[in-house]
Design a protein around this motif. Structure first.
Motif, mmCIF file in Angstrom:
data_model
loop_
_atom_site.group_PDB
_atom_site.id
_atom_site.type_symbol
_atom_site.label_atom_id
_atom_site.label_comp_id
_atom_site.label_asym_id
_atom_site.label_seq_id
_atom_site.Cartn_x
_atom_site.Cartn_y
_atom_site.Cartn_z
ATOM 1 N N ALA A 88 1.088 -1.269 -0.001
ATOM 2 C CA ALA A 88 0.055 0.075 0.050
ATOM 3 C C ALA A 88 0.759 1.147 0.012
ATOM 4 C CB ALA A 88 -1.028 -0.121 1.104
ATOM 5 N N HIS A 89 2.087 1.137 0.562
ATOM 6 C CA HIS A 89 2.944 2.359 0.649
ATOM 7 C C HIS A 89 3.597 2.770 -0.673
ATOM 8 C CE1 HIS A 89 5.370 4.311 3.966
ATOM 9 N NE2 HIS A 89 5.845 5.112 2.696
ATOM 10 N N HIS A 90 3.514 1.900 -1.665
ATOM 11 C CA HIS A 90 4.188 2.238 -3.220
ATOM 12 C C HIS A 90 3.013 2.751 -3.915
ATOM 13 C CE1 HIS A 90 7.624 0.086 -1.394
ATOM 14 N NE2 HIS A 90 6.914 -0.881 -1.599
ATOM 15 N N ILE A 91 1.642 2.761 -3.484
ATOM 16 C CA ILE A 91 0.587 3.386 -4.352
ATOM 17 C C ILE A 91 1.010 4.812 -4.739
ATOM 18 C CG2 ILE A 91 -1.917 3.782 -4.491
ATOM 19 C CD1 ILE A 91 -2.167 0.867 -3.050
ATOM 20 N N ALA A 92 1.158 5.522 -3.560
ATOM 21 C CA ALA A 92 1.442 7.052 -3.839
ATOM 22 C C ALA A 92 2.400 7.184 -4.819
ATOM 23 C CB ALA A 92 1.737 7.805 -2.402
ATOM 24 N N PRO A 93 3.838 6.998 -4.864
ATOM 25 C CA PRO A 93 4.531 7.170 -5.791
ATOM 26 C C PRO A 93 4.368 6.375 -7.126
ATOM 27 C CG PRO A 93 5.512 5.670 -4.228
ATOM 28 C CD PRO A 93 4.369 6.120 -3.601
ATOM 29 N N VAL A 94 3.525 5.315 -7.289
ATOM 30 C CA VAL A 94 3.120 4.708 -8.294
ATOM 31 C C VAL A 94 2.417 5.567 -8.956
ATOM 32 C CG1 VAL A 94 2.471 2.854 -9.554
ATOM 33 C CG2 VAL A 94 4.109 2.474 -7.809
ATOM 34 N N ASN A 135 1.765 -6.402 -10.322
ATOM 35 C CA ASN A 135 0.098 -7.117 -10.716
ATOM 36 C C ASN A 135 -0.514 -6.516 -9.460
ATOM 37 O OD1 ASN A 135 1.066 -8.073 -13.147
ATOM 38 N ND2 ASN A 135 1.430 -10.360 -12.483
ATOM 39 N N THR A 136 -0.278 -6.842 -8.410
ATOM 40 C CA THR A 136 -1.062 -6.494 -7.113
ATOM 41 C C THR A 136 -1.272 -4.991 -7.035
ATOM 42 O OG1 THR A 136 0.055 -8.217 -5.996
ATOM 43 C CG2 THR A 136 -1.186 -6.872 -4.562
ATOM 44 N N ILE A 137 -0.292 -4.215 -7.266
ATOM 45 C CA ILE A 137 -0.525 -2.740 -7.483
ATOM 46 C C ILE A 137 -1.516 -2.160 -8.343
ATOM 47 C CG2 ILE A 137 0.885 -0.484 -7.128
ATOM 48 C CD1 ILE A 137 3.033 -1.929 -5.591
ATOM 49 N N ASN A 138 -1.113 -2.846 -9.579
ATOM 50 C CA ASN A 138 -1.895 -2.345 -10.965
ATOM 51 C C ASN A 138 -3.523 -2.682 -10.656
ATOM 52 O OD1 ASN A 138 -0.079 -0.766 -12.279
ATOM 53 N ND2 ASN A 138 0.781 -2.860 -13.158
ATOM 54 N N SER A 139 -3.627 -3.944 -10.309
ATOM 55 C CA SER A 139 -4.933 -4.620 -10.049
ATOM 56 C C SER A 139 -5.738 -3.474 -8.836
ATOM 57 C CB SER A 139 -4.904 -5.889 -9.386
ATOM 58 O OG SER A 139 -4.070 -6.676 -9.939
ATOM 59 N N TYR A 143 1.036 0.593 -14.658
ATOM 60 C CA TYR A 143 2.327 1.145 -14.794
ATOM 61 C C TYR A 143 3.086 -0.059 -14.749
ATOM 62 C CZ TYR A 143 6.327 3.739 -13.913
ATOM 63 O OH TYR A 143 7.986 4.139 -14.101
ATOM 64 N N ASN A 144 3.990 -0.112 -15.926
ATOM 65 C CA ASN A 144 4.899 -1.180 -16.110
ATOM 66 C C ASN A 144 6.418 -0.574 -16.234
ATOM 67 O OD1 ASN A 144 2.834 -3.080 -16.166
ATOM 68 N ND2 ASN A 144 2.496 -1.999 -18.197
ATOM 69 N N GLY A 145 6.478 0.605 -15.631
ATOM 70 C CA GLY A 145 8.095 0.932 -15.826
ATOM 71 C C GLY A 145 8.347 1.767 -16.925
#
Lengths: 456, 295
Positions: free
Chosen positions: B54-60, B100-104, B112-114
């Motif tokens: 969940a922590h990475h959602i903001a930057p992504v 995959n989890t974050i994108n879903s 987002y795939n880099g």
């Protein structure tokens, strides 16, 4: 039909350090001819640079020099110093090797090693033997006990050679001096400006590769300052050595003062995949303990600190030696050093003591880095010429790491000493003897049937 | 050249001087920093916990905004934002399962795939603009100014996110030399400023700041040049308290590299907002004749 071939009962030993010396002597004592090829002007290797050697603190002058002299005088040994192996063809039992004898510009049949030339030569360059902590002349023997004790001219630095090159190239600028002082003063008339590189071809039945190690350069660790008072283990050996440039009085390079606080850093580069060296260099724990002890003997009111990850003292008498170093007052700090930098007169060493859980900062006068052992410069090229394998670090690969550690990946080529992996003196000597016994085993046969060589 | 620009919170509050000087200087160098729309918090720190996705959602999400803008590159000024965005990008590139989890989870957004490269402004200056081009734009060489570089931690750590050598970075020194500034050797350039300890243990930050600034002072520096608003805060805000505790400390100006760049390429000093800096930067520059006397 399987084909038999004759075995040439003559061996080639590449590298004149203690492992190569031992291999050569054992083969020669077994009654066979040996050619020893050494890159530098003298045999002796790194061991000849050390002050005293653990765990018994004998000096290499006492225990190594006799072996060096034996190599120089053995009727079965042909010693080629200042020479390199250029090409190898053939196979086990019948190799043909081309050896480059570099021009020495001194006729060794005349040179008596009297020393007049290197005392009077005006050109000074950092001494390889003294690891840069002292200078040598452009005509030199590497050290007093060198074998052979015959001079060579360093053509890169000789003033007259530079003059000749200048005249030949018709270059602009200031003409270098003609010098030729050595030629004028040599009582034997041994200086030979006409001497050129020479290629020697030899037939041998077996080859022992004992090309040893070099230390990782300090500049590969950018977090540790490049500073005259930050030295590596070999430089500190020269500073401790009674026969060294300061006659055993420890003086730090920058201002020649005797350091009162010395910090030793183990695993400087070793066991550090981030710096590309995952392996343990095996000897640093012991030689840093030895150096701390010798330092305390030389500077009784000085303080030695050793940063370590853990101490690895697996040889005979080693742990006892380490305990003695600790008992004599060297402070052991379990942790890594994060940064070394100059702060005025002092060298600041920032580290951590993981036993107390505290950050430690030591204001040192001198820092000694136990730099990682790497294969000697040029090992990879030589391995390619020999057609033998090297590992990720460039050490020579043995045929089997456990049950065939002496044989290379090519039949008839054997390994000895630190070229195969970091090793201390006892192990290098043992492997030198081991490789020699392999060669002697091969030479017990007059004919052999190489595997895979089938005709008809 | 247009470049997507992610500001982050501090650039809009405490580090207005950093942003204003950067935008003005880059415009002189022919680079337009285009603020990305609907940006949110960078995430502040990269979470190292394996299951803390969940922590990475903001930057992504910020990287998704860059992609939505039709851009494949985003530049940051704040070192912390750089580090968080860069490491989120690396995580998305290198861990298919987590990606995959974050994108879903973010099912309203494009995946987002880099597809976005995260860079810091120092990299743009070094690799895109180049030192020679900058040198040609220097109108006010900052001669007579002696500085030490300060990188802190987030520009060069960890190794895979580093903009320069981890242990011995040189990019700030190179830039300063181009501007005519004298750069002094500074062994503590990558030491920790105390970071978020400023919240829980300000005393520790005072000690860190004294170690760093005291060394800068002993080296004879006029100022410390840096690129991180948190470092600027930690090294700047507590200087009075440091001087109270350590009598040998007399104060040290703290300046963003973009401010000196802007000044050197001819941006008006008012735009650079030196009044917001800690440690007396205005007085220093006035003393050196690099900005005019106050009227």
């Amino acid at each position: 039909m399987r084909l038999s071939v004759g075995v040439v009962k003559k061996a080639l030993v590449i590298g004149g350090g203690v492992a190569g010396i031992q291999a050569a002597l054992d083969i020669a004592d077994g009654g066979y001819q040996v050619i020893v090829v050494e890159k530098t002007p003298s045999i002796g290797g790194h061991m000849a640079q050390y002050a005293e050697v653990f765990p018994t603190l004998d000096c290499p002058q006492c225990i190594l020099t006799p072996k060096m002299v034996d190599v120089g005088q053995h009727p079965n040994i042909r010693l080629l110093t200042y020479a390199e192996v250029q090409r190898v063809s053939g196979e086990v039992g019948n190799f043909e090797v081309e050896i480059l004898q570099k021009a020495r510009k001194v006729d060794h049949t005349k040179c008596t090693g009297c020393g007049t030339c290197w005392q009077k030569c005006p050109e000074k360059v950092p001494s390889e033997y003294d690891a840069g902590v002292a200078d040598r002349a452009a005509i030199y023997i590497p050290f007093a006990q060198a074998v052979p004790a015959k001079a060579v001219i360093d053509t890169e630095h000789c003033r007259y050679i530079k003059y000749l090159e200048f005249m030949e190239g018709e270059k602009e600028g200031k003409k270098p001096p003609q010098c030729r002082i050595c030629e004028r003063l040599c009582p034997a008339g041994a200086i030979d400006w006409e001497q050129e590189d020479e290629t020697i071809t030899e037939q041998v039945g077996a080859i022992v590769v004992a090309t040893g190690f070099d230390l990782m350069p300090i500049k590969r660790l950018p977090e540790y300052a490049e500073d005259p008072d930050v030295v590596d283990g070999i430089q500190f050996e020269r500073m401790l050595c009674p026969g060294g440039p300061t006659a055993g009085v420890v003086r730090r390079p920058s201002d020649k003062r005797t350091p009162k606080e010395v910090v030793f850093v183990s695993c400087a580069g070793s066991r550090d995949p981030e710096h590309g060296v995952p392996h343990c260099s095996r000897v640093c724990c012991m030689y840093l303990a030895k150096q701390a002890m010798l330092y305390k003997h030389a500077v009784p009111d000085g303080q030695a600190h050793i940063f370590y990850i853990d101490t690895r003292t697996t040889g005979k008498g080693y742990e006892e030696f380490l305990q003695r170093t600790m008992a004599e007052g060297t402070v052991y700090l379990r942790g890594k050093v994060s940064r070394i930098y100059r702060d005025g007169d002092k060298i600041k060493v920032m580290g951590v003591d993981t036993l107390s859980g505290k950050q430690v900062e030591v204001s040192a006068d001198l820092v000694v880095l136990g730099m990682a052992m790497l294969p000697s410069v040029g090992t990879k090229d030589l391995a390619a010429r020999l057609g033998i394998a090297t590992d990720e670090q460039g050490f020579l690969t043995e045929n089997h790491i456990k049950i065939d550690p002496l044989e290379s990946t090519r039949p008839g080529i054997y390994l000895a000493g630190a070229a195969q992996g970091p090793k201390d003196i006892p192990d290098s000597v043992a492997q030198g003897s081991g490789a020699a016994s392999k060669v002697l085993g091969l030479f017990a046969h007059s004919e052999m049937t190489p595997e895979g060589l089938v005709v008809g | 050249m247009d470049l997507s620009y992610y500001p982050g919170c501090t650039l809009k509050t405490k580090a207005l001087n950093f942003e204003a000087s950067a935008i003005a200087a880059m415009s002189v160098l022919g680079v337009n920093l285009i603020e990305i729309p609907r940006w949110n918090c960078c995430g502040t720190v990269h979470s190292m916990a394996d299951d803390d996705l969940a922590h990475h959602i903001a930057p992504v999400r910020n990287l998704v905004r860059v992609a939505e803008q039709g851009s494949n590159r985003v530049v940051t000024l704040c070192s912390f934002c750089y580090n968080t965005l860069k490491r989120a990008d690396l995580l998305m590139r290198n861990s298919p399962e987590k990606r995959n989890t974050i994108n879903s989870f973010m099912d309203d957004e494009i995946d987002y795939n880099g597809q976005v490269e995260v860079v810091h402004l120092l990299e743009v200056l070094r690799d895109d603009v180049g030192w020679e081009a900058i040198a040609r734009q220097v109108k006010v060489p900052l001669e007579g100014l002696k500085v030490v570089p300060y990188y802190g931690c987030t520009l060069t750590r960890p190794q895979e996110a580093a903009i320069d050598s981890v242990e011995n970075p040189t990019v700030i020194q190179e830039l300063m030399k181009v501007l005519g500034v004298t750069v002094l050797d500074f062994p503590l350039a990558t030491e920790c400023c105390g970071s978020f300890e400023i919240v829980s243990d300000p005393g520790a930050v005072i000690e860190r700041a004294y170690a760093i600034l005291g060394m800068a002072q002993r080296k004879g520096a006029d100022a410390v040049v840096l690129s991180c608003p948190l470092c600027a805060h930690n090294l700047g805000q507590k200087q009075a308290e440091i001087a109270d505790k350590y009598s040998d400390f007399t104060g040290m100006p703290i300046v963003y590299f973009t401010q000196l760049l802007a000044l050197a390429v001819g941006v008006s000093p008012e735009v650079c907002r030196f009044d917001l800096n800690f440690g007396g930067v205005e007085a220093l520059l006035r003393d050196r004749g690099l900005i005019p006397e106050r009227v």
